[in-house]
Design an enzyme around this catalytic site. Structure first.
Site, PDB file in Angstrom:
ATOM      1  N   LYS A 201       0.851  -1.191   0.000  1.00 51.60           N
ATOM      2  CA  LYS A 201       0.000   0.000   0.000  1.00 51.60           C
ATOM      3  C   LYS A 201       0.884   1.236   0.000  1.00 51.60           C
ATOM      4  CE  LYS A 201      -1.609   2.979   2.602  1.00 51.60           C
ATOM      5  NZ  LYS A 201      -1.738   4.220   1.809  1.00 51.60           N
ATOM      6  N   GLY A 254       7.389   5.064   7.602  1.00 49.15           N
ATOM      7  CA  GLY A 254       6.595   6.289   7.703  1.00 49.15           C
ATOM      8  C   GLY A 254       6.935   7.035   8.968  1.00 49.15           C
ATOM      9  N   SER A 255       5.997   7.825   9.438  1.00 52.42           N
ATOM     10  CA  SER A 255       6.267   8.681  10.593  1.00 52.42           C
ATOM     11  C   SER A 255       6.170   7.893  11.905  1.00 52.42           C
ATOM     12  CB  SER A 255       5.261   9.832  10.613  1.00 52.42           C
ATOM     13  OG  SER A 255       3.957   9.298  10.731  1.00 52.42           O
ATOM     14  N   GLY A 259       3.701   4.909  12.995  1.00 53.29           N
ATOM     15  CA  GLY A 259       4.383   3.648  13.326  1.00 53.29           C
ATOM     16  C   GLY A 259       3.854   3.053  14.628  1.00 53.29           C
ATOM     17  N   GLU A 276      10.072   1.368  10.160  1.00 51.06           N
ATOM     18  CA  GLU A 276      11.176   2.300   9.844  1.00 51.06           C
ATOM     19  C   GLU A 276      10.595   3.694   9.946  1.00 51.06           C
ATOM     20  OE1 GLU A 276      14.296   1.950   8.935  1.00 51.06           O
ATOM     21  OE2 GLU A 276      14.491  -0.141   8.302  1.00 51.06           O
ATOM     22  N   CYS A 310      14.071  10.952   5.418  1.00 49.40           N
ATOM     23  CA  CYS A 310      14.132  10.528   6.825  1.00 49.40           C
ATOM     24  C   CYS A 310      15.539  10.666   7.406  1.00 49.40           C
ATOM     25  CB  CYS A 310      13.635   9.099   6.982  1.00 49.40           C
ATOM     26  SG  CYS A 310      14.580   7.905   6.027  1.00 49.40           S
ATOM     27  N   GLU A 407      10.936  16.365  14.018  1.00 46.67           N
ATOM     28  CA  GLU A 407      11.145  16.142  12.589  1.00 46.67           C
ATOM     29  C   GLU A 407      10.299  17.148  11.808  1.00 46.67           C
ATOM     30  OE1 GLU A 407       9.631  12.529  10.652  1.00 46.67           O
ATOM     31  OE2 GLU A 407      11.657  12.243   9.877  1.00 46.67           O
TER      32      GLU A 407
HETATM   33  P1  NAP Z   1       2.964   8.592   7.354  1.00 49.95           P
HETATM   34  O1  NAP Z   1       1.963   9.667   7.410  1.00 49.95           O
HETATM   35  O2  NAP Z   1       3.356   7.893   8.594  1.00 49.95           O
HETATM   36  O3  NAP Z   1       2.399   7.538   6.282  1.00 49.95           O
HETATM   37  C1  NAP Z   1       3.155   6.424   5.877  1.00 49.95           C
HETATM   38  C2  NAP Z   1       2.232   5.410   5.233  1.00 49.95           C
HETATM   39  O4  NAP Z   1       1.347   4.886   6.217  1.00 49.95           O
HETATM   40  C3  NAP Z   1       1.345   5.965   4.135  1.00 49.95           C
HETATM   41  O5  NAP Z   1       1.183   4.979   3.137  1.00 49.95           O
HETATM   42  C4  NAP Z   1       0.030   6.208   4.858  1.00 49.95           C
HETATM   43  O6  NAP Z   1      -1.072   6.191   3.994  1.00 49.95           O
HETATM   44  C5  NAP Z   1       0.010   5.017   5.786  1.00 49.95           C
HETATM   45  N1  NAP Z   1      -0.838   5.159   6.973  1.00 49.95           N
HETATM   46  C6  NAP Z   1      -1.232   6.279   7.607  1.00 49.95           C
HETATM   47  N2  NAP Z   1      -2.010   5.980   8.672  1.00 49.95           N
HETATM   48  C7  NAP Z   1      -2.109   4.627   8.700  1.00 49.95           C
HETATM   49  C8  NAP Z   1      -2.775   3.705   9.547  1.00 49.95           C
HETATM   50  N3  NAP Z   1      -3.506   4.104  10.600  1.00 49.95           N
HETATM   51  N4  NAP Z   1      -2.667   2.385   9.274  1.00 49.95           N
HETATM   52  C9  NAP Z   1      -1.937   1.949   8.235  1.00 49.95           C
HETATM   53  N5  NAP Z   1      -1.274   2.774   7.391  1.00 49.95           N
HETATM   54  C10 NAP Z   1      -1.360   4.098   7.627  1.00 49.95           C
HETATM   55  O7  NAP Z   1       4.320   9.080   6.711  1.00 49.95           O
HETATM   56  P2  NAP Z   1       4.528   9.995   5.430  1.00 49.95           P
HETATM   57  O8  NAP Z   1       4.085  11.366   5.786  1.00 49.95           O
HETATM   58  O9  NAP Z   1       3.957   9.319   4.230  1.00 49.95           O
HETATM   59  O10 NAP Z   1       6.114   9.940   5.255  1.00 49.95           O
HETATM   60  C11 NAP Z   1       6.989  10.736   5.964  1.00 49.95           C
HETATM   61  C12 NAP Z   1       7.534  10.005   7.178  1.00 49.95           C
HETATM   62  O11 NAP Z   1       8.181   8.789   6.784  1.00 49.95           O
HETATM   63  C13 NAP Z   1       8.601  10.791   7.901  1.00 49.95           C
HETATM   64  O12 NAP Z   1       8.374  10.731   9.286  1.00 49.95           O
HETATM   65  C14 NAP Z   1       9.898  10.063   7.552  1.00 49.95           C
HETATM   66  O13 NAP Z   1      10.916  10.228   8.480  1.00 49.95           O
HETATM   67  C15 NAP Z   1       9.439   8.669   7.436  1.00 49.95           C
HETATM   68  N6  NAP Z   1      10.376   7.884   6.636  1.00 49.95           N
HETATM   69  C16 NAP Z   1      11.214   7.000   7.272  1.00 49.95           C
HETATM   70  C17 NAP Z   1      12.139   6.261   6.543  1.00 49.95           C
HETATM   71  C18 NAP Z   1      13.064   5.274   7.218  1.00 49.95           C
HETATM   72  O14 NAP Z   1      13.598   4.420   6.532  1.00 49.95           O
HETATM   73  N7  NAP Z   1      13.264   5.329   8.519  1.00 49.95           N
HETATM   74  C19 NAP Z   1      12.199   6.422   5.159  1.00 49.95           C
HETATM   75  C20 NAP Z   1      11.346   7.335   4.544  1.00 49.95           C
HETATM   76  C21 NAP Z   1      10.426   8.059   5.301  1.00 49.95           C
HETATM   77  P3  NAP Z   1      -1.798   7.556   3.498  1.00 49.95           P
HETATM   78  O15 NAP Z   1      -0.814   8.633   3.590  1.00 49.95           O
HETATM   79  O16 NAP Z   1      -2.195   7.216   2.103  1.00 49.95           O
HETATM   80  O17 NAP Z   1      -2.982   7.738   4.391  1.00 49.95           O
END
Ligand code: NAP
Ligand code: MG
Length: 504
Positions: A201, A254-255, A259, A276, A310, A407
């Site tokens: 997804k 993700g965030s 997480g 992650e 990230c 962040e």
């Molecule tokens: P996010 O808001 O946490 O979303 C990540 C993914 O999770 C998206 O596909 C989102 O879908 C989905 N999601 C949201 N709520 C969910 C739930 N309740 N259940 C299941 N899935 C859910 O993160 P983002 O804003 O896309 O990305 C930025 C973040 O990713 C930053 O915090 C960054 O540091 C982190 N990141 C970490 C790494 C690493 O390797 N450590 C790498 C890249 C990014 P929708 O958005 O479609 O709702």
């Protein structure tokens, strides 16, 4: 006539010609990629919009999966796990699928780069680098199926003991919007190498390239159901996926707040859950370093993808004796950036991914001012169309300030001074995040001392922000609990089974 995604027409007259494959892709309402039911709309016909961050306009439409669609996808993945076309093939055949996928990615590099650039605002030159990395990643993982070995265990007579490494089963992979297709490869590569099947997804904001990648996997003959993609909101599609009883492993990037939610939903079912998460990378420059190299490397890493990375080195620690020189060098490097249309070959700084992200970043710049930071470079949003932000350097930051702790996920660099090595180490290690750190020094002893003691799943010396498929990275604490890339990532997609035999 099929319902149109937009207006690819709006892009036909673009100053830079966009490939026909790209235009055809955005022109179609994109369907779900489910084994046995490829490119079909959601059961209830719902769709959502993809927005072009360079203009704020609608780029295209994508199917918004229902819980029922997710069930169909997971069921397809579970069936594929048991199919002779996947379960019974040789490791070398599994490897070949990954090599073929890498070739297909190379062949479609320009289309994938254009889609990524249009969908999330990444400069085309950076998108091409991403796609090149994706093909490298699949080639790397193609080397693994033939090398995942178990162990023979020394056990007492008359027994014979061995440990097998087997696929875990159906893996749910949920990815963020900042490196959509790169993150997809980080999960699909090891999952398939180890013989699992996958339901992905992607983030709604940038789903295109993951869908396109799935089409390529199908084109190279990957059996039905081995790789499926469901699109839609995390709260609905993501949660349906990770709580599905046939899913055995969840891999989420993700965030940190999301997480936490992932762990809450998936853990009670005893699934293997890898997360992650976010970061606040410390980047420490000592006076004995090659300062020009440090400034250039740091600027590259902090401004890449408009800071939406990230592992971006958002906290720059400079020794107090070189603060002014480093600020000057950084300002010079930053002045070399070309802000503009991400599809323009000259652009090195594109828009932020969404209006919401731009608002967040602007509010942090206000917070920096209120907390006494000095805006040395930038600080303002740019233009009226699209979600552009100036690269922003905040000097005189204290490690306790919110801009240094939280962040931001945008082009904002905090510069903090230190007096000696111990203080640098203490400040760098003071963060709830624990993802990565970097040091710049010519002193080998210092480099060794600090790589031992700096926190983070990855420490760079005289470079920053670089990854390679051959070495794993990932966080601890609020930055997560897993490893991507490298041997460790492959093991994360296997489960071990011990076998004890009495041959007497
Ligand atoms: P996010 O808001 O946490 O979303 C990540 C993914 O999770 C998206 O596909 C989102 O879908 C989905 N999601 C949201 N709520 C969910 C739930 N309740 N259940 C299941 N899935 C859910 O993160 P983002 O804003 O896309 O990305 C930025 C973040 O990713 C930053 O915090 C960054 O540091 C982190 N990141 C970490 C790494 C690493 O390797 N450590 C790498 C890249 C990014 P929708 O958005 O479609 O709702
Ligand atoms: Mg988009």
């Amino acid at each position: 006539m099929a319902e149109s995604g937009t207006g690819a027409d709006a892009y036909r007259g673009h100053c830079r010609p966009i490939g026909e494959r790209t235009l055809a892709f955005i022109d179609r309402v994109q369907g779900l990629r489910i084994g046995g039911a490829w490119d079909q709309q959601a059961k209830n016909g719902a769709t959502f919009e993809s927005i072009d961050p360079a203009t704020g306009r609608v780029l295209g439409r994508i199917a918004a999966a229902t819980v029922e669609d997710v069930d169909v996808a997971v069921t397809a993945a579970a069936a594929a796990l048991e199919s002779p076309e996947w379960r019974d093939i040789s490791p070398a055949r599994r490897a070949q699928y990954l090599f073929d996928l890498a070739d297909a990615v190379d062949e479609h590099l320009e289309t994938l780069a254009e889609l990524e650039s249009l969908d999330m605002g990444k400069p085309i030159v950076q998108a091409r680098d991403d796609i090149g990395g994706v093909s490298l990643t699949f080639r790397y993982y193609g080397g693994w199926p033939t090398k995942i070995e178990g162990d023979i265990n020394p056990v007492r007579s008359p027994f014979f003991g061995m440990t097998l490494r087997q696929p875990i089963g159906v893996c749910a992979a949920i990815t963020p919007w900042n490196f959509p297709v790169v993150m997809a490869a980080h999960k699909i590569g090891p999952a398939l190498a180890a013989g699992n099947t996958v339901v992905m997804k992607p983030a709604e904001i940038s789903s295109y390239t993951t869908l396109y990648l799935a089409d390529l996997a199908r084109e190279v003959g990957l059996p039905d159901g081995v790789l499926n993609v469901v699109t839609g909101a995390g709260r609905v599609v993501g949660e349906a996926l990770l709580s599905h009883e046939l899913v055995r492993k969840v891999s989420f990037t993700g965030s940190s707040p999301v997480g936490k939610r992932i762990l809450e939903v998936a853990s009670p079912q005893m699934k293997k859950v890898s997360v992650e998460l976010g970061g606040k990378t410390a980047n420490i420059v000592f006076p004995d370093a090659d300062l020009r190299k440090a400034a250039a490397g740091s600027a590259d890493a902090i401004w890449e993808n408009a800071g939406q990375v990230c592992i971006a080195p958002t906290r720059l620690f400079v020794h107090e004796s070189i603060e002014q020189e480093m600020l000057q060098l950084l300002a010079e490097e930053t002045a070399k950036l070309t802000l503009g249309d991400p599809l323009d070959e000259a652009t090195t700084l594109g828009p932020l991914v969404s209006e919401k992200q731009l608002d967040t970043v602007r509010s942090y710049v206000d917070i920096a001012r209120e907390e006494g930071g000095e805006i040395a470079v930038g600080g303002e949003a740019v233009g009226t169309e699209g979600f552009y932000m100036q690269p922003t350097i905040v000097a005189g930051v204290d490690n306790d300030m919110r801009v240094a702790r939280e962040e931001i996920f945008g082009p904002v660099l905090s510069v903090i001074t230190f007096r000696d090595e111990e203080e640098a180490l203490r400040l760098a290690n003071t963060s709830e995040y624990d993802l990565a750190a970097a040091i710049w020094t010519r002193d080998l002893s210092r480099a060794h001392r600090l790589t031992q003691r700096l926190r983070g799943g990855l420490v760079w010396v005289n470079t920053v922000g670089k990854l390679d498929p051959g070495i794993s990275f990932g966080g601890h604490h609020l930055s997560g609990n897993s490893r991507e890339l490298g041997r460790e990532s492959v093991l994360e997609y296997t489960k071990s089974k011990s076998v004890l035999i009495d041959p007497s």
